[in-house]
Enzyme design. Structure first.
Site, mmCIF file in Angstrom:
data_model
loop_
_atom_site.group_PDB
_atom_site.id
_atom_site.type_symbol
_atom_site.label_atom_id
_atom_site.label_comp_id
_atom_site.label_asym_id
_atom_site.label_seq_id
_atom_site.Cartn_x
_atom_site.Cartn_y
_atom_site.Cartn_z
ATOM 1 N N HIS A 95 0.879 -1.103 -0.032
ATOM 2 C CA HIS A 95 -0.020 0.050 0.053
ATOM 3 C C HIS A 95 0.782 1.285 0.129
ATOM 4 O O HIS A 95 0.345 2.448 0.270
ATOM 5 C CB HIS A 95 -0.904 -0.084 1.293
ATOM 6 N N ARG A 96 1.981 1.238 -0.307
ATOM 7 C CA ARG A 96 2.840 2.381 -0.323
ATOM 8 C C ARG A 96 3.189 2.966 -1.787
ATOM 9 O O ARG A 96 3.484 4.250 -1.876
ATOM 10 C CB ARG A 96 4.360 1.910 -0.118
#
Length: 221
Positions: A95-96
């Site tokens: 999710h970065r």
């Protein structure tokens, strides 16, 4: 009649009044054969719609594949109610970046090496996971914890806490700090079975001093 423990070697430890075994309750150590799951003696799970033989791992930990990089470790004498789910680390997406779409999963050349979250999920001893609770990736639940119905557990939960809600928060501690330290030192779940059987009344009384009187000599040193 002397106190006794259930037969730890049985997959279905509850015998109904008619003599039949209750199919909806299993000792997980004998119901699960999965390379990424470790379960201690006497830990049981109950389900009103029990899975077929061999299906308990898929029911409780649906995202933990044989080739996953994390483990689920559950201690002894835990109690797991209907609807409890462990959402293991393999279920997590990266999710970065800009997208959370797992492109690598759809490529057979990269799917086995792709796992952005590899945290183990650890459950201590004598933990009660209430109806419909969810345990999220990387959770570390201490011994003696009570997880309320429907709670969503993330992160670390201290020993002998009661947690409820989403996200689960500590609503109270079951014992004083001094009593918790003594209980952890006693570690009754590791005693010889005869000592545990003899200590049942003390274990159910809430009296830590009474329990200590049943400890084998090695626990008192």
């Amino acid at each position: 009649m002397p106190a006794r423990l259930p037969d730890a070697t049985r997959i279905h430890p509850i015998t109904l009044p008619d003599g039949s075994s209750h199919a909806g309750t299993v000792f997980l150590k004998h119901a699960i054969d999965h390379p990424r799951i470790e379960v201690g003696d006497f830990t049981y799970a109950s389900d009103f719609d029990p899975p077929s033989a061999g299906g308990w791992a898929d029911r409780l930990v649906p995202y933990l594949f044989d080739f996953a990089q994390e483990k689920l470790v559950i201690g002894k004498f835990c109690q797991i109610a209907h609807g409890v789910r462990f959402i293991s680390a393999a279920a997590n997406h990266a999710h970065r970046g800009i997208t959370t779409f797992p492109f690598q999963v759809f490529d057979p050349d990269t799917m086995l090496g792709y796992q952005p979250d590899t945290r183990d999920t650890l459950v201590g001893h004598d933990v009660w996971l209430g109806y419909g609770a969810q345990v999220m990736p990387g959770a570390r639940i201490g011994s003696g914890v009570i997880v309320g119905a429907g709670a969503v557990v993330r992160g670390a939960v201290p020993d002998y806490a009661v947690v409820t809600g989403n996200p689960a928060r500590v609503v109270r501690m079951r014992f004083s700090d001094t009593e918790i330290a003594e209980l952890l030192a006693l570690a009754w779940w590791n005693w010889p079975l005869g000592h545990i059987a003899a200590a049942q009344d003390a274990l159910q009384s809430g009296n830590v001093a009474a329990l200590a009187r049943h400890a084998p000599a090695s626990s008192c040193q």
